[in-house]
Write an enzyme that holds these catalytic residues in place. Structure first.
Site, PDB file in Angstrom:
ATOM      1  N   HIS A 165       3.254  15.114  93.833  1.00 53.64           N
ATOM      2  CA  HIS A 165       2.385  14.088  93.226  1.00 53.64           C
ATOM      3  C   HIS A 165       1.365  13.521  94.209  1.00 53.64           C
ATOM      4  O   HIS A 165       0.419  12.832  93.793  1.00 53.64           O
ATOM      5  CB  HIS A 165       3.221  12.939  92.667  1.00 53.64           C
ATOM      6  N   ASP A 201       8.665  21.653  88.724  1.00 58.64           N
ATOM      7  CA  ASP A 201       9.183  20.307  88.492  1.00 58.64           C
ATOM      8  C   ASP A 201       8.904  19.903  87.042  1.00 58.64           C
ATOM      9  O   ASP A 201       7.918  20.343  86.442  1.00 58.64           O
ATOM     10  CB  ASP A 201       8.487  19.326  89.453  1.00 58.64           C
ATOM     11  N   HIS A 203       7.753  17.200  86.040  1.00 51.86           N
ATOM     12  CA  HIS A 203       6.489  16.444  85.959  1.00 51.86           C
ATOM     13  C   HIS A 203       5.336  17.296  86.467  1.00 51.86           C
ATOM     14  O   HIS A 203       5.484  18.076  87.400  1.00 51.86           O
ATOM     15  CB  HIS A 203       6.586  15.180  86.823  1.00 51.86           C
ATOM     16  N   ASP A 290      14.537  18.484  87.725  1.00 53.09           N
ATOM     17  CA  ASP A 290      14.563  17.415  86.716  1.00 53.09           C
ATOM     18  C   ASP A 290      14.317  17.944  85.309  1.00 53.09           C
ATOM     19  O   ASP A 290      14.228  17.171  84.343  1.00 53.09           O
ATOM     20  CB  ASP A 290      13.612  16.260  87.068  1.00 53.09           C
ATOM     21  N   TYR A 329      17.250  14.513  89.351  1.00 49.37           N
ATOM     22  CA  TYR A 329      17.846  13.185  89.488  1.00 49.37           C
ATOM     23  C   TYR A 329      19.274  13.088  88.965  1.00 49.37           C
ATOM     24  O   TYR A 329      19.872  12.025  89.024  1.00 49.37           O
ATOM     25  CB  TYR A 329      16.913  12.136  88.841  1.00 49.37           C
TER      26      TYR A 329
HETATM   27  C1  SP5 Z   1       8.943  14.206  92.301  1.00 52.82           C
HETATM   28  C2  SP5 Z   1       9.176  13.586  90.970  1.00 52.82           C
HETATM   29  O1  SP5 Z   1       9.947  14.113  90.170  1.00 52.82           O
HETATM   30  N1  SP5 Z   1       8.575  12.438  90.715  1.00 52.82           N
HETATM   31  C3  SP5 Z   1       8.761  11.840  89.454  1.00 52.82           C
HETATM   32  C4  SP5 Z   1       8.181  10.482  89.346  1.00 52.82           C
HETATM   33  C5  SP5 Z   1       8.469   9.976  87.979  1.00 52.82           C
HETATM   34  N2  SP5 Z   1       8.679   8.555  87.956  1.00 52.82           N
HETATM   35  C6  SP5 Z   1       8.938   8.082  86.654  1.00 52.82           C
HETATM   36  C7  SP5 Z   1      10.310   7.503  86.550  1.00 52.82           C
HETATM   37  C8  SP5 Z   1      10.698   7.372  85.106  1.00 52.82           C
HETATM   38  C9  SP5 Z   1      11.897   6.522  84.886  1.00 52.82           C
HETATM   39  N3  SP5 Z   1      12.062   6.392  83.482  1.00 52.82           N
HETATM   40  C10 SP5 Z   1      13.374   6.130  83.020  1.00 52.82           C
HETATM   41  C11 SP5 Z   1      13.432   6.422  81.553  1.00 52.82           C
HETATM   42  C12 SP5 Z   1      14.860   6.558  81.138  1.00 52.82           C
HETATM   43  N4  SP5 Z   1      14.924   6.997  79.767  1.00 52.82           N
HETATM   44 ZN    ZN Z   2       9.620  15.455  88.723  1.00 48.05          ZN
END
Ligand code: SP5
Ligand code: ZN
Length: 360
Positions: A165, A201, A203, A290, A329
């Site tokens: 990111h 990933d 994301h 993830d 995670y």
């Molecule tokens: C490297 C990487 O995977 N970075 C990801 C960053 C995403 N951050 C968003 C976290 C979202 C948390 N949301 C919780 C929702 C539970 N349903």
């Molecule tokens: Zn991610």
């Protein structure tokens, strides 16, 4: 397979993050990397080693030097300002429609302003050990790249914090320096020709895409949650294909919630077909786990056997692989899922003796 890891990641302990209005515990925690290290250390197919120090020259080529300077100075400057919270995080960002879209504001002097100048979200705190850990993750990635340059067919860097990111001038998404992008710079500099990037990933790798957006010699392929639905929201759509010399050298596959093993592996094949012929033998893999069905913050439905099959298919293209850890995670099964991906990439069978959780 050589596995590069560093205990210095333990110094990066984000105490919280803010997401969708929820201040909550950080998801990107030290136990993630320890789960992976333990799973790989228990399998004789993997040889663990510490990274070699590489310095910051390549990071300063990939990133705006001001970002690197800020990351190095941020914690001491914050402490010197008299602030004492557990972490430094932005509250205000230089949003693109402020003042004039054409004119960049000056970097503020206040630490709380500087952090917003160089970041894009509220999930990536800077703590006392963040800079040391980010540098170590980069050394981990570069040491894995050196293994492949020295002739290994595949090597794995257990990077933490992750990197995909982080853009040229911005950190965020738990990422501070873009480990994959700096590895690509290293490989390009070594004369390895065109370097492919496969971003697995959950994301979209907004930072990596941005860095190589106008590069025709670094094709970027990503499959990820549709940004209409999930983080990072503003990039990863299918119509983003690169510009200038990089026109046509970006390939995004946004995927729906509930994407399962079959749909995922079909999309993976499409990415591999697209990459074929666009690189000269080395592919950098941004390996996020993830996508797992039990991941607490993502919405795909992959199961453990799909990771072995994904690793197998990527390696079966014949490309040499620098594999770098990104997200993932579900800590208890993370190490086992990574282990199986890597065994697939090494052409090994999944080891039936181990079960998810054994490594974590
Ligand atoms: C490297 C990487 O995977 N970075 C990801 C960053 C995403 N951050 C968003 C976290 C979202 C948390 N949301 C919780 C929702 C539970 N349903
Ligand atoms: Zn991610």
């Amino acid at each position: 397979m050589r596995v590069v890891h560093s205990p210095l990641h333990l110094l990066h302990e984000p105490p919280f993050e803010v997401f969708s209005g929820h201040p909550g515990p950080a998801w990107e925690v030290t136990a993630r990397a320890e789960s992976i290290r333990a799973a790989l250390a228990a399998d004789p197919a993997f040889a663990l080693e510490l990274p070699a120090e590489h310095g910051l020259e390549l990071a300063l080529a990939v990133h705006e030097p001001g970002l690197v300077r800020f990351l190095a100075e941020a914690w001491p400057a914050w402490q010197a300002s008299g602030e004492r919270p557990a972490a430094l995080m932005a509250d205000t960002f230089p949003y693109p429609r402020s003042r004039s879209a054409r004119r960049r504001p000056p970097e503020p002097r206040a630490p709380g302003g500087r952090v917003g100048y160089w970041s894009f979200d509220t999930t990536s705190p800077i703590t006392a050990g963040t800079w040391i850990a980010a540098r170590a993750a980069l050394d981990v990635a570069l040491t894995a790249a050196d293994a492949v340059l020295a002739g290994d067919v595949v090597a794995y860097g257990l990077c933490r914090p992750p990197g995909h990111h982080a853009g040229r001038s911005t950190f965020g998404g738990y990422c501070y320096l873009n480990n994959a992008a700096v590895v690509v710079a290293r490989l390009l500099g070594a004369g390895a020709g065109r370097i492919g990037i496969l971003d697995l990933d959950f994301h979209h790798g907004n930072g990596t895409q941005e860095i190589f957006w106008e590069r025709g010699d670094v094709p970027y392929a990503s499959l990820h949650g549709d940004p209409h639905r999930v983080y990072p929201y503003f990039s990863g759509h299918a119509d983003e294909t690169g510009e200038g010399a990089g026109a046509g050298a970006t390939f995004n596959q946004p995927l729906p919630a509930g994407t399962d093993d079959t749909a995922y592996l079909t999309a993976l094949d499409r990415s591999l077909d697209w990459l074929a012929g666009r690189h000269d033998g080395i592919v950098v893999v941004s390996l996020g786990i993830d996508t797992y069905g039990l991941d607490p913050i993502c919405d795909f439905a992959l199961t453990t056997p799909a990771y072995h099959e994904a690793g197998r298919r990527v390696a079966a293209t014949g490309a040499r692989l620098v594999i770098l850890q990104e997200g993932g995670y579900h800590v208890a099964h993370l190490g086992e899922n990574v282990r199986l991906w890597l065994r697939g990439a090494a052409g090994l069978t999944p080891d039936a003796a181990a079960r998810p959780g054994d490594g974590g």
